[in-house]
Enzyme design. Structure first.
Site, PDB file in Angstrom:
ATOM      1  N   HIS A   1     -44.206 -11.098  16.929  1.00 18.56           N
ATOM      2  CA  HIS A   1     -44.213 -11.859  15.671  1.00 18.56           C
ATOM      3  C   HIS A   1     -42.837 -12.478  15.425  1.00 18.56           C
ATOM      4  O   HIS A   1     -42.736 -13.657  15.071  1.00 18.56           O
ATOM      5  CB  HIS A   1     -44.530 -10.945  14.471  1.00 18.56           C
ATOM      6  CG  HIS A   1     -45.911 -10.374  14.452  1.00 18.56           C
ATOM      7  ND1 HIS A   1     -46.146  -9.033  14.229  1.00 18.56           N
ATOM      8  CD2 HIS A   1     -47.130 -10.942  14.591  1.00 18.56           C
ATOM      9  CE1 HIS A   1     -47.448  -8.810  14.236  1.00 18.56           C
ATOM     10  NE2 HIS A   1     -48.068  -9.950  14.465  1.00 18.56           N
TER      11      HIS A   1
ATOM     12  N   LYS B   1     -59.406  -3.770   4.259  1.00 17.89           N
ATOM     13  CA  LYS B   1     -58.967  -3.342   5.588  1.00 17.89           C
ATOM     14  C   LYS B   1     -57.971  -2.196   5.442  1.00 17.89           C
ATOM     15  O   LYS B   1     -57.011  -2.314   4.669  1.00 17.89           O
ATOM     16  CB  LYS B   1     -58.309  -4.543   6.282  1.00 17.89           C
ATOM     17  CG  LYS B   1     -58.078  -4.389   7.763  1.00 17.89           C
ATOM     18  CD  LYS B   1     -57.588  -5.723   8.333  1.00 17.89           C
ATOM     19  CE  LYS B   1     -56.984  -5.567   9.708  1.00 17.89           C
ATOM     20  NZ  LYS B   1     -56.440  -6.833  10.221  1.00 17.89           N
TER      21      LYS B   1
ATOM     22  N   ARG C   1     -50.986 -15.539  22.090  1.00 20.50           N
ATOM     23  CA  ARG C   1     -50.471 -14.724  23.185  1.00 20.50           C
ATOM     24  C   ARG C   1     -51.194 -14.993  24.492  1.00 20.50           C
ATOM     25  O   ARG C   1     -50.605 -15.042  25.553  1.00 20.50           O
ATOM     26  CB  ARG C   1     -50.617 -13.234  22.842  1.00 20.50           C
ATOM     27  CG  ARG C   1     -49.703 -12.762  21.759  1.00 20.50           C
ATOM     28  CD  ARG C   1     -50.111 -11.414  21.250  1.00 20.50           C
ATOM     29  NE  ARG C   1     -51.462 -11.464  20.685  1.00 20.50           N
ATOM     30  CZ  ARG C   1     -52.050 -10.490  20.037  1.00 20.50           C
ATOM     31  NH1 ARG C   1     -51.424  -9.354  19.895  1.00 20.50           N
ATOM     32  NH2 ARG C   1     -53.261 -10.624  19.552  1.00 20.50           N
TER      33      ARG C   1
ATOM     34  N   SER D   1     -49.841  -5.305  17.073  1.00 22.06           N
ATOM     35  CA  SER D   1     -49.582  -4.266  16.066  1.00 22.06           C
ATOM     36  C   SER D   1     -50.463  -3.050  16.334  1.00 22.06           C
ATOM     37  O   SER D   1     -50.020  -1.903  16.208  1.00 22.06           O
ATOM     38  CB  SER D   1     -49.873  -4.799  14.658  1.00 22.06           C
ATOM     39  OG  SER D   1     -49.042  -5.883  14.363  1.00 22.06           O
TER      40      SER D   1
HETATM   41  O1  PNS Z   1     -52.752 -10.676  11.391  1.00 26.38           O
HETATM   42  P1  PNS Z   1     -54.200 -11.060  11.152  1.00 26.38           P
HETATM   43  O2  PNS Z   1     -54.936  -9.953  10.455  1.00 26.38           O
HETATM   44  O3  PNS Z   1     -54.878 -11.501  12.420  1.00 26.38           O
HETATM   45  O4  PNS Z   1     -54.153 -12.333  10.169  1.00 26.38           O
HETATM   46  C1  PNS Z   1     -55.335 -12.993   9.790  1.00 26.38           C
HETATM   47  C2  PNS Z   1     -55.078 -13.993   8.648  1.00 26.38           C
HETATM   48  C3  PNS Z   1     -54.359 -13.316   7.512  1.00 26.38           C
HETATM   49  C4  PNS Z   1     -54.216 -15.125   9.176  1.00 26.38           C
HETATM   50  C5  PNS Z   1     -56.449 -14.536   8.201  1.00 26.38           C
HETATM   51  O5  PNS Z   1     -57.323 -13.470   8.044  1.00 26.38           O
HETATM   52  C6  PNS Z   1     -56.373 -15.298   6.889  1.00 26.38           C
HETATM   53  O6  PNS Z   1     -55.841 -16.393   6.833  1.00 26.38           O
HETATM   54  N1  PNS Z   1     -56.925 -14.692   5.817  1.00 26.38           N
HETATM   55  C7  PNS Z   1     -56.894 -15.251   4.484  1.00 26.38           C
HETATM   56  C8  PNS Z   1     -58.310 -15.511   3.963  1.00 26.38           C
HETATM   57  C9  PNS Z   1     -58.823 -16.853   4.453  1.00 26.38           C
HETATM   58  O7  PNS Z   1     -58.225 -17.886   4.221  1.00 26.38           O
HETATM   59  N2  PNS Z   1     -59.975 -16.814   5.162  1.00 26.38           N
HETATM   60  C10 PNS Z   1     -60.606 -17.994   5.699  1.00 26.38           C
HETATM   61  C11 PNS Z   1     -60.074 -18.302   7.075  1.00 26.38           C
HETATM   62  S1  PNS Z   1     -60.803 -19.734   7.723  1.00 26.38           S
END
Ligand code: PNS
Length: 158
Positions: free
Chosen positions: A17, A41, A90, A128
Site C-alpha cells: 500500500h 466486515k 498487484r 493485509s
Molecule cells: O481494501 P478493500 O477492502 O479491497 O477496499 C475496497 C473499497 C473500500 C475500495 C471498496 O469496497 C469501496 O470503494 N467501498 C465503498 C462503497 C462503494 O462505493 N461501493 C460501490 C463500489 S462500485
C-alpha cells in the site's frame, strides 16, 4: 493539478500500500488515503487504529492525508472535490474485480477517473490478509509491513 483518493480497508496497511501511496503522491497535488468504515466486515484493527498507523507511516509525505469514509466512494469524492481514484494492482487476479469496480464507479460518477498503479515487484504477493495470518501464527512479517504495524500486530496476537 488534480487530487486523488486511495480508498481501502487497510486492515492493516502494508508495504505494498505504502509503495502505491508514494507513487500517487508524486503524481497528484494532494492524495487522501481514505479508510472505509464498514460495520458489516470484521477487522483486526479499529478504523481509528488503522488511521493512526497510516498517519505515522505517511508522515514523510506532506501532500498525503488520512481520512475515513462511509457510504459510496463516489459520494465521498464528490463532497471532497476529488477527481481521481488510485488503486494498486498487484497481479492479473486483482484485475477482474478492480475493473468491475472502476466501471461501476464511472457509471455512478462519469467525471471521476480510476487509475491503477503497480507496486514494486517484491510487494506484489503481499496482502493485509496474509500479513495478519502470518502474524497470528507467529511468523516473521517485518519485510511486509511498516514497523508500527509489525509492533501493533505482535501486540494484538500476543
Ligand atoms: O481494501 P478493500 O477492502 O479491497 O477496499 C475496497 C473499497 C473500500 C475500495 C471498496 O469496497 C469501496 O470503494 N467501498 C465503498 C462503497 C462503494 O462505493 N461501493 C460501490 C463500489 S462500485
Amino acid at each position: 493539478m488534480a487530487t486523488a483518493v486511495c480508498p481501502g480497508s487497510f486492515d492493516p496497511v502494508t508495504n505494498g500500500h505504502l509503495d502505491v501511496f508514494e507513487r500517487a503522491a508524486a503524481l497528484f497535488e494532494h492524495v487522501t488515503v481514505a479508510v472505509l468504515i464498514n460495520k458489516t466486515k470484521s477487522s483486526v484493527f479499529t478504523v481509528e487504529e488503522r488511521m493512526e498507523m497510516l498517519s505515522e507511516s505517511l508522515a514523510p509525505f506532506p501532500n498525503v492525508s488520512v481520512d475515513a469514509f462511509h457510504g459510496l466512494l463516489v459520494d465521498y469524492c464528490r463532497d471532497k472535490g476529488i477527481s481521481a481514484i488510485v488503486k494498486g494492482l498487484r497481479a492479473v487476479s486483482d484485475f477482474e474485480f478492480e475493473f468491475q469496480l472502476a466501471l461501476m464507479n464511472r457509471k455512478l460518477e462519469p467525471n471521476l477517473e480510476t487509475l491503477f498503479l503497480m507496486p514494486r515487484e517484491e510487494f506484489t504477493y503481499i496482502s493485509s490478509r496474509l500479513v495478519k495470518e502470518i502474524g497470528r501464527l507467529g511468523g516473521n512479517i517485518e519485510s511486509f509491513a511498516p514497523a508500527n504495524v509489525v509492533a501493533a500486530l505482535r501486540k494484538k496476537f500476543n
